[in-house]
Write a protein that holds these residues in place. Structure first.
Motif, PDB file in Angstrom:
ATOM      1  N   ASN A  83      47.332  45.301  29.790  1.00 59.64           N
ATOM      2  CA  ASN A  83      46.447  45.431  29.729  1.00 59.64           C
ATOM      3  C   ASN A  83      46.101  44.046  28.962  1.00 59.64           C
ATOM      4  OD1 ASN A  83      45.854  48.403  29.270  1.00 59.64           O
ATOM      5  ND2 ASN A  83      47.199  48.770  27.754  1.00 59.64           N
ATOM      6  N   ALA A  84      47.411  42.894  29.156  1.00 55.51           N
ATOM      7  CA  ALA A  84      47.210  41.637  28.945  1.00 55.51           C
ATOM      8  C   ALA A  84      46.448  40.982  30.108  1.00 55.51           C
ATOM      9  CB  ALA A  84      48.639  41.300  28.174  1.00 55.51           C
ATOM     10  N   GLU A  85      46.409  41.322  31.433  1.00 60.76           N
ATOM     11  CA  GLU A  85      45.888  40.854  32.243  1.00 60.76           C
ATOM     12  C   GLU A  85      44.570  39.790  32.242  1.00 60.76           C
ATOM     13  OE1 GLU A  85      44.337  41.274  36.830  1.00 60.76           O
ATOM     14  OE2 GLU A  85      44.669  43.217  35.664  1.00 60.76           O
ATOM     15  N   SER A  86      43.850  40.165  31.114  1.00 58.71           N
ATOM     16  CA  SER A  86      42.512  39.543  30.994  1.00 58.71           C
ATOM     17  C   SER A  86      43.314  38.729  30.142  1.00 58.71           C
ATOM     18  CB  SER A  86      41.774  40.437  30.369  1.00 58.71           C
ATOM     19  OG  SER A  86      41.976  41.004  28.885  1.00 58.71           O
ATOM     20  N   THR A  87      44.051  38.832  29.243  1.00 60.24           N
ATOM     21  CA  THR A  87      44.259  37.216  28.739  1.00 60.24           C
ATOM     22  C   THR A  87      45.057  36.060  29.284  1.00 60.24           C
ATOM     23  OG1 THR A  87      44.554  38.642  26.365  1.00 60.24           O
ATOM     24  CG2 THR A  87      45.283  36.504  26.247  1.00 60.24           C
ATOM     25  N   LEU A  88      45.865  36.427  30.085  1.00 57.39           N
ATOM     26  CA  LEU A  88      46.447  35.793  30.784  1.00 57.39           C
ATOM     27  C   LEU A  88      45.498  35.108  31.836  1.00 57.39           C
ATOM     28  CD1 LEU A  88      49.664  37.792  31.649  1.00 57.39           C
ATOM     29  CD2 LEU A  88      49.636  36.059  30.578  1.00 57.39           C
ATOM     30  N   LYS A  89      44.349  35.440  32.105  1.00 56.32           N
ATOM     31  CA  LYS A  89      43.696  34.823  33.324  1.00 56.32           C
ATOM     32  C   LYS A  89      42.582  33.829  32.307  1.00 56.32           C
ATOM     33  CE  LYS A  89      41.136  35.265  36.776  1.00 56.32           C
ATOM     34  NZ  LYS A  89      41.871  34.429  38.213  1.00 56.32           N
ATOM     35  N   SER A  90      42.412  34.244  31.046  1.00 56.51           N
ATOM     36  CA  SER A  90      41.800  33.627  30.165  1.00 56.51           C
ATOM     37  C   SER A  90      42.867  32.032  30.397  1.00 56.51           C
ATOM     38  CB  SER A  90      41.576  33.756  29.106  1.00 56.51           C
ATOM     39  OG  SER A  90      41.351  32.687  27.881  1.00 56.51           O
ATOM     40  N   VAL A  91      44.060  32.549  29.728  1.00 52.28           N
ATOM     41  CA  VAL A  91      45.158  31.243  29.793  1.00 52.28           C
ATOM     42  C   VAL A  91      45.349  30.194  31.181  1.00 52.28           C
ATOM     43  CG1 VAL A  91      47.831  30.595  29.768  1.00 52.28           C
ATOM     44  CG2 VAL A  91      46.987  32.124  28.670  1.00 52.28           C
ATOM     45  N   GLN A  92      44.993  31.143  32.537  1.00 53.57           N
ATOM     46  CA  GLN A  92      45.526  30.073  33.160  1.00 53.57           C
ATOM     47  C   GLN A  92      44.342  29.053  33.877  1.00 53.57           C
ATOM     48  OE1 GLN A  92      45.646  33.213  36.926  1.00 53.57           O
ATOM     49  NE2 GLN A  92      46.158  31.536  38.102  1.00 53.57           N
ATOM     50  N   ASP A  93      42.777  29.778  33.119  1.00 56.36           N
ATOM     51  CA  ASP A  93      41.941  29.235  33.566  1.00 56.36           C
ATOM     52  C   ASP A  93      41.547  27.703  32.342  1.00 56.36           C
ATOM     53  OD1 ASP A  93      41.029  30.863  35.520  1.00 56.36           O
ATOM     54  OD2 ASP A  93      39.834  32.408  33.498  1.00 56.36           O
ATOM     55  N   MET A  94      42.288  28.105  32.056  1.00 54.72           N
ATOM     56  CA  MET A  94      42.559  27.286  30.098  1.00 54.72           C
ATOM     57  C   MET A  94      43.419  25.901  31.101  1.00 54.72           C
ATOM     58  SD  MET A  94      42.127  28.678  26.752  1.00 54.72           S
ATOM     59  CE  MET A  94      41.772  29.937  26.540  1.00 54.72           C
ATOM     60  N   LEU A  95      44.526  26.321  31.817  1.00 51.13           N
ATOM     61  CA  LEU A  95      45.233  25.155  32.372  1.00 51.13           C
ATOM     62  C   LEU A  95      44.726  24.904  34.074  1.00 51.13           C
ATOM     63  CD1 LEU A  95      48.430  27.400  32.285  1.00 51.13           C
ATOM     64  CD2 LEU A  95      48.892  25.198  31.162  1.00 51.13           C
ATOM     65  N   LYS A  96      44.134  25.353  34.035  1.00 49.71           N
ATOM     66  CA  LYS A  96      42.914  24.740  35.821  1.00 49.71           C
ATOM     67  C   LYS A  96      42.660  23.938  34.858  1.00 49.71           C
ATOM     68  CE  LYS A  96      43.825  28.031  38.845  1.00 49.71           C
ATOM     69  NZ  LYS A  96      42.314  29.231  39.385  1.00 49.71           N
ATOM     70  N   ASN A  97      41.185  23.808  33.519  1.00 50.03           N
ATOM     71  CA  ASN A  97      40.752  23.332  33.329  1.00 50.03           C
ATOM     72  C   ASN A  97      41.101  22.029  32.630  1.00 50.03           C
ATOM     73  OD1 ASN A  97      38.294  21.957  32.310  1.00 50.03           O
ATOM     74  ND2 ASN A  97      37.784  23.344  30.140  1.00 50.03           N
ATOM     75  N   ALA A  98      42.583  22.445  32.008  1.00 42.64           N
ATOM     76  CA  ALA A  98      43.606  21.007  31.175  1.00 42.64           C
ATOM     77  C   ALA A  98      44.124  20.149  31.951  1.00 42.64           C
ATOM     78  CB  ALA A  98      44.371  21.296  30.010  1.00 42.64           C
ATOM     79  N   ILE A  99      44.434  20.488  33.387  1.00 40.83           N
ATOM     80  CA  ILE A  99      45.136  19.684  34.693  1.00 40.83           C
ATOM     81  C   ILE A  99      43.822  18.604  35.323  1.00 40.83           C
ATOM     82  CG2 ILE A  99      45.597  19.956  36.900  1.00 40.83           C
ATOM     83  CD1 ILE A  99      47.636  22.226  35.832  1.00 40.83           C
ATOM     84  N   PHE A 100      42.129  19.946  35.578  1.00 37.71           N
ATOM     85  CA  PHE A 100      41.299  19.013  35.840  1.00 37.71           C
ATOM     86  C   PHE A 100      40.706  17.179  34.733  1.00 37.71           C
ATOM     87  CE2 PHE A 100      37.036  18.325  36.406  1.00 37.71           C
ATOM     88  CZ  PHE A 100      37.292  17.665  37.841  1.00 37.71           C
ATOM     89  N   LEU A 101      40.771  18.046  33.800  1.00 34.91           N
ATOM     90  CA  LEU A 101      40.425  17.035  32.516  1.00 34.91           C
ATOM     91  C   LEU A 101      41.245  15.539  32.638  1.00 34.91           C
ATOM     92  CD1 LEU A 101      38.668  19.289  29.527  1.00 34.91           C
ATOM     93  CD2 LEU A 101      37.537  16.936  31.419  1.00 34.91           C
ATOM     94  N   LYS A 102      42.627  15.907  32.872  1.00 36.36           N
ATOM     95  CA  LYS A 102      43.876  15.322  32.435  1.00 36.36           C
ATOM     96  C   LYS A 102      44.106  14.288  33.815  1.00 36.36           C
ATOM     97  CE  LYS A 102      47.788  12.941  31.602  1.00 36.36           C
ATOM     98  NZ  LYS A 102      47.961  11.789  30.640  1.00 36.36           N
ATOM     99  N   GLN A 103      43.690  14.717  34.950  1.00 37.90           N
ATOM    100  CA  GLN A 103      43.376  13.912  36.409  1.00 37.90           C
ATOM    101  C   GLN A 103      42.196  13.030  36.383  1.00 37.90           C
ATOM    102  OE1 GLN A 103      43.091  16.707  38.965  1.00 37.90           O
ATOM    103  NE2 GLN A 103      45.449  16.555  39.340  1.00 37.90           N
ATOM    104  N   GLN A 104      41.020  13.327  35.361  1.00 40.22           N
ATOM    105  CA  GLN A 104      40.113  12.779  35.470  1.00 40.22           C
ATOM    106  C   GLN A 104      39.769  11.317  34.118  1.00 40.22           C
ATOM    107  OE1 GLN A 104      36.615  14.531  33.751  1.00 40.22           O
ATOM    108  NE2 GLN A 104      35.176  15.099  36.029  1.00 40.22           N
ATOM    109  N   LEU A 105      41.261  11.562  33.177  1.00 31.19           N
ATOM    110  CA  LEU A 105      40.990  10.503  32.699  1.00 31.19           C
ATOM    111  C   LEU A 105      42.547   9.872  32.640  1.00 31.19           C
ATOM    112  CD1 LEU A 105      42.001  12.399  29.093  1.00 31.19           C
ATOM    113  CD2 LEU A 105      40.317  11.346  29.538  1.00 31.19           C
ATOM    114  N   LYS A 106      43.246  10.384  34.043  1.00 30.74           N
ATOM    115  CA  LYS A 106      44.089   9.635  34.253  1.00 30.74           C
ATOM    116  C   LYS A 106      43.756   8.490  35.151  1.00 30.74           C
ATOM    117  CE  LYS A 106      48.896   9.315  37.214  1.00 30.74           C
ATOM    118  NZ  LYS A 106      49.190  10.348  37.277  1.00 30.74           N
TER     119      LYS A 106
END
Length: 161
Positions: A83-106
């Motif tokens: 049942n937590a699959e959708s929540t974990l998918k959301s967390v995964q998407d947020m992590l990808k977005n955070a990594i992308f933003l960190k790369q842009q800042l760098k």
């Protein structure tokens, strides 16, 4: 009076027959006691192992019941994870977005910190060769003036962009 003649063979047969009847009467009379004795003997020999087995079976039943509870708990945990699959998918998407933003800042930070290789002072000083005497006061003044000119040129460039 009549005389009886004793027949030894007949007496022997009668004696054996009466002994057998007496023995059979004794067995029949004591048979219930013997049966109860045999039952008591059997119960005394078989009861202890049977009680031990029953205690062991009860212990195994409690252990099995505990393991069944563990399995039920594990199954419910797995269902909850499903049942937590959708929540974990959301967390995964947020992590990808955070990594992308960190790369842009760098990248932006590296671009801003890029040293100015086209400094006018550096280009000019590369072509000028003077043999000046060693004057410590003069070299400090020249260095300070060079730094001021360079910083003024940098500020002027940043203000133009």
């Amino acid at each position: 009076m009549a005389t009886w003649q004793s027949d030894p063979e007949l007496e022997n047969k009668v004696k054996r027959a009466t002994e057998r009847i007496s023995e059979n009467m004794h067995i029949v009379a004591n048979e219930p006691s013997l049966a109860f004795y045999r039952l008591q003997e059997h119960v005394r020999k078989a009861l202890t192992p049977m009680v031990d087995r029953r205690v062991e079976v009860t212990k195994l039943q409690y252990e099995l019941q505990g393991r069944c509870y563990d399995v039920e708990y594990a199954v419910s945990a797995l269902k909850a994870m499903d049942n937590a699959e959708s929540t974990l998918k959301s967390v995964q998407d947020m992590l990808k977005n955070a990594i992308f933003l960190k790369q842009q800042l760098k990248y932006e930070e590296a671009r801003r910190k890029k040293p100015e290789t086209n400094s006018v002072y550096k280009r000019l000083s590369a072509h000028i060769t003077l043999d000046l005497p060693e004057l410590p006061e003069l070299s400090d003044v020249v260095r300070e003036t060079a730094n001021r000119v360079e910083s003024m040129m940098s500020n002027a460039r940043h203000n133009n962009t």
